[in-house]
Design an enzyme around this catalytic site. Sequence first.
Site, short mmCIF file in Angstrom:
data_model
loop_
_atom_site.label_atom_id
_atom_site.label_comp_id
_atom_site.label_asym_id
_atom_site.label_seq_id
_atom_site.Cartn_x
_atom_site.Cartn_y
_atom_site.Cartn_z
N ASP A 13 -30.43 8.53 3.41
CA ASP A 13 -31.84 8.13 3.48
C ASP A 13 -32.33 7.93 4.91
O ASP A 13 -33.19 7.09 5.17
CB ASP A 13 -32.08 6.84 2.66
CG ASP A 13 -31.62 7.01 1.22
OD1 ASP A 13 -31.81 8.10 0.69
OD2 ASP A 13 -31.06 6.06 0.66
N LYS A 16 -33.66 12.86 6.46
CA LYS A 16 -33.20 14.25 6.67
C LYS A 16 -34.17 15.27 6.10
O LYS A 16 -34.37 16.33 6.69
CB LYS A 16 -31.82 14.46 6.02
CG LYS A 16 -30.73 13.58 6.60
CD LYS A 16 -29.40 13.81 5.91
CE LYS A 16 -29.36 13.30 4.48
NZ LYS A 16 -29.48 11.85 4.33
N ALA A 39 -28.73 13.43 -3.89
CA ALA A 39 -29.63 13.36 -2.74
C ALA A 39 -31.07 13.26 -3.21
O ALA A 39 -31.41 13.70 -4.29
CB ALA A 39 -29.45 14.62 -1.89
N GLY A 40 -31.89 12.70 -2.34
CA GLY A 40 -33.32 12.66 -2.63
C GLY A 40 -34.05 12.87 -1.32
O GLY A 40 -34.11 11.97 -0.50
N HIS A 41 -34.51 14.09 -1.08
CA HIS A 41 -35.12 14.40 0.20
C HIS A 41 -36.64 14.45 0.06
O HIS A 41 -37.19 15.35 -0.56
CB HIS A 41 -34.53 15.71 0.75
CG HIS A 41 -33.06 15.57 1.06
ND1 HIS A 41 -32.27 16.62 1.42
CD2 HIS A 41 -32.26 14.47 1.08
CE1 HIS A 41 -31.03 16.16 1.63
NE2 HIS A 41 -31.01 14.87 1.41
N GLN A 221 -26.63 12.83 1.93
CA GLN A 221 -25.92 11.58 2.26
C GLN A 221 -25.76 11.41 3.78
O GLN A 221 -26.56 11.93 4.52
CB GLN A 221 -24.56 11.51 1.54
CG GLN A 221 -24.67 11.38 0.02
CD GLN A 221 -24.85 12.70 -0.70
OE1 GLN A 221 -24.15 13.67 -0.44
NE2 GLN A 221 -25.79 12.76 -1.61
N THR A 236 -19.55 8.63 -1.14
CA THR A 236 -19.78 9.70 -2.10
C THR A 236 -18.50 10.55 -2.13
O THR A 236 -17.54 10.27 -1.39
CB THR A 236 -21.05 10.51 -1.75
OG1 THR A 236 -21.38 11.32 -2.88
CG2 THR A 236 -20.88 11.36 -0.50
N THR A 297 -33.97 8.91 -5.56
CA THR A 297 -33.28 9.48 -6.72
C THR A 297 -33.20 8.50 -7.86
O THR A 297 -33.38 8.87 -9.02
CB THR A 297 -31.85 9.92 -6.29
OG1 THR A 297 -32.00 10.88 -5.25
CG2 THR A 297 -31.08 10.54 -7.43
N ARG A 302 -33.59 -0.40 -1.64
CA ARG A 302 -32.50 -0.23 -0.68
C ARG A 302 -32.22 -1.54 0.04
O ARG A 302 -33.16 -2.30 0.32
CB ARG A 302 -32.86 0.85 0.34
CG ARG A 302 -33.01 2.22 -0.32
CD ARG A 302 -33.36 3.30 0.71
NE ARG A 302 -33.63 4.56 0.02
CZ ARG A 302 -34.59 5.42 0.36
NH1 ARG A 302 -35.35 5.20 1.41
NH2 ARG A 302 -34.77 6.52 -0.33
P1 IMO Z 1 -29.61 11.32 0.56
O1 IMO Z 1 -29.24 12.75 0.71
C1 IMO Z 1 -28.34 7.21 -0.12
C2 IMO Z 1 -24.74 6.59 -2.54
C3 IMO Z 1 -24.88 5.92 -3.88
C4 IMO Z 1 -23.55 5.20 -3.97
C5 IMO Z 1 -22.59 6.19 -3.34
C6 IMO Z 1 -21.84 7.06 -4.35
O2 IMO Z 1 -30.91 11.03 -0.07
O3 IMO Z 1 -29.44 10.61 1.87
P2 IMO Z 1 -22.59 9.14 -5.83
O4 IMO Z 1 -23.64 9.25 -6.91
O5 IMO Z 1 -22.81 10.05 -4.67
O6 IMO Z 1 -21.19 9.22 -6.37
O7 IMO Z 1 -22.74 7.63 -5.28
O8 IMO Z 1 -23.38 7.02 -2.50
N1 IMO Z 1 -25.58 7.78 -2.34
C7 IMO Z 1 -26.65 7.82 -1.54
N2 IMO Z 1 -27.28 6.85 -0.84
N3 IMO Z 1 -28.81 8.47 -0.04
C8 IMO Z 1 -28.18 9.47 -0.68
O9 IMO Z 1 -28.50 10.76 -0.50
C9 IMO Z 1 -27.09 9.16 -1.53
N4 IMO Z 1 -26.28 9.88 -2.33
C10 IMO Z 1 -25.36 9.03 -2.80
O10 IMO Z 1 -25.96 5.03 -3.89
O11 IMO Z 1 -23.56 4.05 -3.15
MG MG Z 2 -31.38 9.14 -0.99
#
Ligand code: IMO
Ligand code: MG
Length: 428
Positions: A13, A16, A39-41, A221, A236, A297, A302
């Site tokens: 987050d 990106k 991911a949530g972009h 991530q 992750t 997502t 947060r």
């Molecule tokens: P973007 O790309 C923030 C966190 C989850 C959890 C850990 C494991 O938007 O930056 P998972 O579902 O991947 O097995 O969860 O990783 N997590 C993220 N936190 N942004 C993300 O993606 C994330 N993708 C996974 O909250 O703590």
């Molecule tokens: Mg995210």
Amino acid sequence: MSTLIVLGMQWGDEGKGKVVHYLSKQADYIVRYQGGNNAGHTLIFEDKPFVLHLIPSGILFPEKYCLIANGVVVDLESLKEEVNVLAKKKIVVKDRFFISEQAHIILPYHKIIDGILEDRSVKIGTTKKGIGPAYTDKVKRVGIRSIDYLERDVFEDLLEENLIEKAAILEGKIDISNLKKKMLEDYNEFSEFLRPFVANTSLMIEEAINGNKKILFESAQGTLLDLDFGTYPFVTSSNPIAGGVCSGAGVGPTKINSVLGVVKAYTTRVGEGPFAVELFDEVGDYLREKGGEYGATTGRPRRCGWFDSVGVRHSVRVNDIKHLILTKLDCMEDLDKIKICVAYKYKNKIYKEFPASRTIQKYAEPVYEEMPGFNGRVKDVMNFESLPINAQKYIKHLEELVGASIDLVSIGRKREEIIEINKDISWF
Ligand code: IMO
Ligand code: MG
């Protein structure tokens, strides 16, 4: 040859999506190399926020090629929905969006298992999208890749094996024969949807490199969520670090030209796990509201905290970062004073390097330096010299602490709200 990796320096987050949207105008190919729809972009498209979970953020430019490489795990249901949402916005993906033959598919049982595991043992606070269980199957060598999914016989045999193997965890939670029936019923719809996209993406990337095309690798991530270098086990299940591009996209290390780290001006994390700089006071609430720090997502609020230079310095090192973009600086403009974590302290010992110990990560106290607030507007400023002097000092001090140059600063959600501090850099 011109290749650039854009990756997150903290716990995801970092912004990106916006950065990739900003730079992908100059690229020919945008490639996702790990993660999935966890991911949530968020991008601003036609003045409205727009979230992409799986398809690379470059898709909004009609002439770009977007690839999902082998290191990504693909949920077909969610992908189909994303393609439909794009189609409604008149964004066509046909003939310019491809998925690796070797990318593993997230199947319905992965999502169910993700939920079951979250209810017992160590709670990670996952997104429950089935990411961890899908990667587990890949490592266990029982996974179903997109190429396997396209061959009905292969798929049916693997499904059978997988449901037997997973019976122990699924029994009593769901009706396994019903699940199997539903998956076979849905097979035609999903395999026909997938078929036109499946390609040898590693070869496509090689051909693009040989043809002097510009390639942007987009991480999901961040480094502190990396399976190896993050706050294990609160991570992750993939490798967002720069090295992840080699295995996750089938590209040799000597083909990578540069790496840009995306770092937020403060810190956030979502889900469980150690977070030394976490704020439980009104400053934390202020950052959450001002920064809109709610999961793109999962919608979860947060956790917010001050800038952690111990964590970011570690990320600078493992990714060999020379260049950074600092994001969301505008979200700190009303603070009277600002703290920066410069070390961790545990049992009277000072740690300057990011500790691997779970105990130290969990119980370490942050050692802070304090700086005065910016005392002026950051938003709408178009160059470094016009930023409030305290904001300039904050940027310069962060550079010293983390050991990399901050060449870009993002000061708003819109694509063009970026200050180019170093105008001489060509990213490709
Ligand atoms: P973007 O790309 C923030 C966190 C989850 C959890 C850990 C494991 O938007 O930056 P998972 O579902 O991947 O097995 O969860 O990783 N997590 C993220 N936190 N942004 C993300 O993606 C994330 N993708 C996974 O909250 O703590
Ligand atoms: Mg995210």
